[in-house]
Design a protein around this motif. Structure first.
Motif, PDB file in Angstrom:
ATOM      1  N   MET A   1       0.833  -1.202   0.000  1.00 19.97           N
ATOM      2  CA  MET A   1       0.000   0.000   0.000  1.00 19.97           C
ATOM      3  C   MET A   1       0.869   1.253   0.000  1.00 19.97           C
ATOM      4  N   GLY A   2       0.344   2.298  -0.608  1.00 19.51           N
ATOM      5  CA  GLY A   2       1.028   3.587  -0.617  1.00 19.51           C
ATOM      6  C   GLY A   2       0.248   4.622   0.181  1.00 19.51           C
ATOM      7  N   HIS A   3       0.846   5.788   0.315  1.00 19.32           N
ATOM      8  CA  HIS A   3       0.211   6.885   1.046  1.00 19.32           C
ATOM      9  C   HIS A   3      -1.156   7.194   0.443  1.00 19.32           C
ATOM     10  N   GLY A   4      -2.167   7.216   1.290  1.00 18.27           N
ATOM     11  CA  GLY A   4      -3.524   7.520   0.835  1.00 18.27           C
ATOM     12  C   GLY A   4      -4.356   6.304   0.478  1.00 18.27           C
ATOM     13  N   ASP A   5      -3.723   5.142   0.339  1.00 22.51           N
ATOM     14  CA  ASP A   5      -4.495   3.917   0.076  1.00 22.51           C
ATOM     15  C   ASP A   5      -5.310   3.577   1.318  1.00 22.51           C
ATOM     16  N   GLU A   6      -6.456   2.940   1.086  1.00 23.57           N
ATOM     17  CA  GLU A   6      -7.341   2.591   2.193  1.00 23.57           C
ATOM     18  C   GLU A   6      -7.388   1.094   2.422  1.00 23.57           C
ATOM     19  N   LEU A   7      -7.474   0.744   3.699  1.00 23.46           N
ATOM     20  CA  LEU A   7      -7.545  -0.630   4.171  1.00 23.46           C
ATOM     21  C   LEU A   7      -8.848  -0.799   4.933  1.00 23.46           C
ATOM     22  N   VAL A   8      -9.579  -1.866   4.645  1.00 23.58           N
ATOM     23  CA  VAL A   8     -10.806  -2.171   5.368  1.00 23.58           C
ATOM     24  C   VAL A   8     -10.541  -3.347   6.290  1.00 23.58           C
ATOM     25  N   VAL A   9     -10.959  -3.210   7.540  1.00 29.38           N
ATOM     26  CA  VAL A   9     -10.957  -4.316   8.496  1.00 29.38           C
ATOM     27  C   VAL A   9     -12.423  -4.565   8.814  1.00 29.38           C
ATOM     28  N   CYS A  10     -12.865  -5.808   8.607  1.00 30.55           N
ATOM     29  CA  CYS A  10     -14.296  -6.089   8.758  1.00 30.55           C
ATOM     30  C   CYS A  10     -14.557  -7.217   9.749  1.00 30.55           C
TER      31      CYS A  10
ATOM     32  N   MET B   1       1.518  -0.056  10.471  1.00 30.89           N
ATOM     33  CA  MET B   1       0.976   0.856   9.455  1.00 30.89           C
ATOM     34  C   MET B   1       0.635   2.207  10.064  1.00 30.89           C
ATOM     35  N   PRO B   2       1.275   3.281   9.576  1.00 26.20           N
ATOM     36  CA  PRO B   2       0.939   4.615  10.077  1.00 26.20           C
ATOM     37  C   PRO B   2      -0.371   5.103   9.459  1.00 26.20           C
ATOM     38  N   LEU B   3      -1.111   5.883  10.217  1.00 33.06           N
ATOM     39  CA  LEU B   3      -2.307   6.514   9.666  1.00 33.06           C
ATOM     40  C   LEU B   3      -1.931   7.852   9.040  1.00 33.06           C
TER      41      LEU B   3
ATOM     42  N   PHE C   1     -14.273  -1.175   9.731  1.00 33.29           N
ATOM     43  CA  PHE C   1     -13.514   0.067   9.776  1.00 33.29           C
ATOM     44  C   PHE C   1     -12.731   0.277   8.484  1.00 33.29           C
ATOM     45  N   VAL C   2     -12.433   1.538   8.177  1.00 34.17           N
ATOM     46  CA  VAL C   2     -11.561   1.900   7.061  1.00 34.17           C
ATOM     47  C   VAL C   2     -10.425   2.739   7.624  1.00 34.17           C
ATOM     48  N   PHE C   3      -9.201   2.422   7.200  1.00 34.84           N
ATOM     49  CA  PHE C   3      -8.019   3.171   7.612  1.00 34.84           C
ATOM     50  C   PHE C   3      -7.272   3.667   6.383  1.00 34.84           C
ATOM     51  N   THR C   4      -6.829   4.918   6.425  1.00 38.64           N
ATOM     52  CA  THR C   4      -6.048   5.500   5.339  1.00 38.64           C
ATOM     53  C   THR C   4      -4.585   5.507   5.733  1.00 38.64           C
ATOM     54  N   LYS C   5      -3.774   4.885   4.895  1.00 39.32           N
ATOM     55  CA  LYS C   5      -2.344   4.760   5.190  1.00 39.32           C
ATOM     56  C   LYS C   5      -1.628   6.093   5.057  1.00 39.32           C
ATOM     57  N   GLY C   6      -0.736   6.338   6.003  1.00 38.65           N
ATOM     58  CA  GLY C   6       0.078   7.544   5.995  1.00 38.65           C
ATOM     59  C   GLY C   6       1.486   7.256   5.504  1.00 38.65           C
ATOM     60  N   VAL C   7       2.384   8.126   5.865  1.00 41.94           N
ATOM     61  CA  VAL C   7       3.772   8.011   5.425  1.00 41.94           C
ATOM     62  C   VAL C   7       4.700   7.898   6.626  1.00 41.94           C
ATOM     63  N   LEU C   8       5.854   7.301   6.398  1.00 42.32           N
ATOM     64  CA  LEU C   8       6.950   7.302   7.352  1.00 42.32           C
ATOM     65  C   LEU C   8       8.116   8.010   6.675  1.00 42.32           C
TER      66      LEU C   8
ATOM     67  N   ALA D   1     -11.298   0.191  -1.904  1.00 44.76           N
ATOM     68  CA  ALA D   1     -10.116   0.144  -1.040  1.00 44.76           C
ATOM     69  C   ALA D   1      -8.991  -0.665  -1.673  1.00 44.76           C
ATOM     70  N   TYR D   2      -7.827  -0.575  -1.086  1.00 43.98           N
ATOM     71  CA  TYR D   2      -6.707  -1.401  -1.537  1.00 43.98           C
ATOM     72  C   TYR D   2      -6.995  -2.863  -1.218  1.00 43.98           C
ATOM     73  N   CYS D   3      -7.466  -3.127   0.014  1.00 43.43           N
ATOM     74  CA  CYS D   3      -7.773  -4.503   0.389  1.00 43.43           C
ATOM     75  C   CYS D   3      -8.740  -4.544   1.560  1.00 43.43           C
ATOM     76  N   VAL D   4      -9.280  -5.737   1.788  1.00 48.91           N
ATOM     77  CA  VAL D   4     -10.180  -6.017   2.902  1.00 48.91           C
ATOM     78  C   VAL D   4      -9.567  -7.147   3.725  1.00 48.91           C
ATOM     79  N   ILE D   5      -9.536  -6.937   5.042  1.00 50.68           N
ATOM     80  CA  ILE D   5      -9.061  -7.961   5.963  1.00 50.68           C
ATOM     81  C   ILE D   5     -10.224  -8.351   6.865  1.00 50.68           C
ATOM     82  N   ALA D   6     -10.616  -9.623   6.812  1.00 56.90           N
ATOM     83  CA  ALA D   6     -11.698 -10.127   7.652  1.00 56.90           C
ATOM     84  C   ALA D   6     -11.131 -10.639   8.966  1.00 56.90           C
TER      85      ALA D   6
END
Length: 154
Positions: free
Chosen positions: A20-29, A66-68, A139-146, A124-129
């Protein structure tokens, strides 16, 4: 086993998080979310799994690596309770604690209506069950940068 890495994070999840890159979204369900069908439409195109754990535990593991996003106001979103958009179920309160601990600051949720959540999840980039059995553990999380310590801050 790897040092300093939560053992809950399997190879597929780590690969997705790293890709994932900066701004990509991850879903946790939660276990009731239609994760497999929704995940087919994501960038990754397949469902990832963290079975046997609840949402707060899964999110603790994910946010340990993963940073937000700090460039947007609300990098964490929750699915609204149908007909009660201001109700915050226990699972969401527990996840809020994990988010704040991982980020070392208050990161209030954005609220997303149920069907709007499904549409957002498909993009989203991906979904994690997870194995979360309580409702509204989605939930949806937007990845940040390091940034490197000597890199210019944006």
């Amino acid at each position: 086993m790897l040092k300093n890495l939560d053992p809950l994070l399997n190879a597929d999840v780590l690969h997705a998080l790293r890709s994932m890159g900066h701004g990509d979204e991850l879903v946790v369900c939660d276990a009731n979310f239609p994760g497999a069908s929704v995940a087919q439409e994501t960038v990754l195109g397949k469902l990832l799994r963290l079975d046997g754990v609840n949402a707060p535990r899964a999110i603790r593991a994910i946010l340990s690596v993963m940073p937000l996003d700090t460039f947007i106001e609300r990098p964490a979103s929750r699915m609204e309770v149908v007909g009660e958009p201001n109700t915050i179920p226990a699972v969401q309160r527990e996840v809020q604690i994990e988010i704040n601990a991982a980020e070392g600051r208050e990161v209030p949720f954005a609220s997303v209506e149920r069907f709007a959540f499904y549409e957002r999840a498909r993009k989203a980039y991906c979904v994690i069950a997870t194995g979360e059995e309580r409702g509204y553990g989605c939930f949806v999380f937007t990845k940040g940068v390091l940034l490197a310590p000597d890199a210019p801050q944006q």
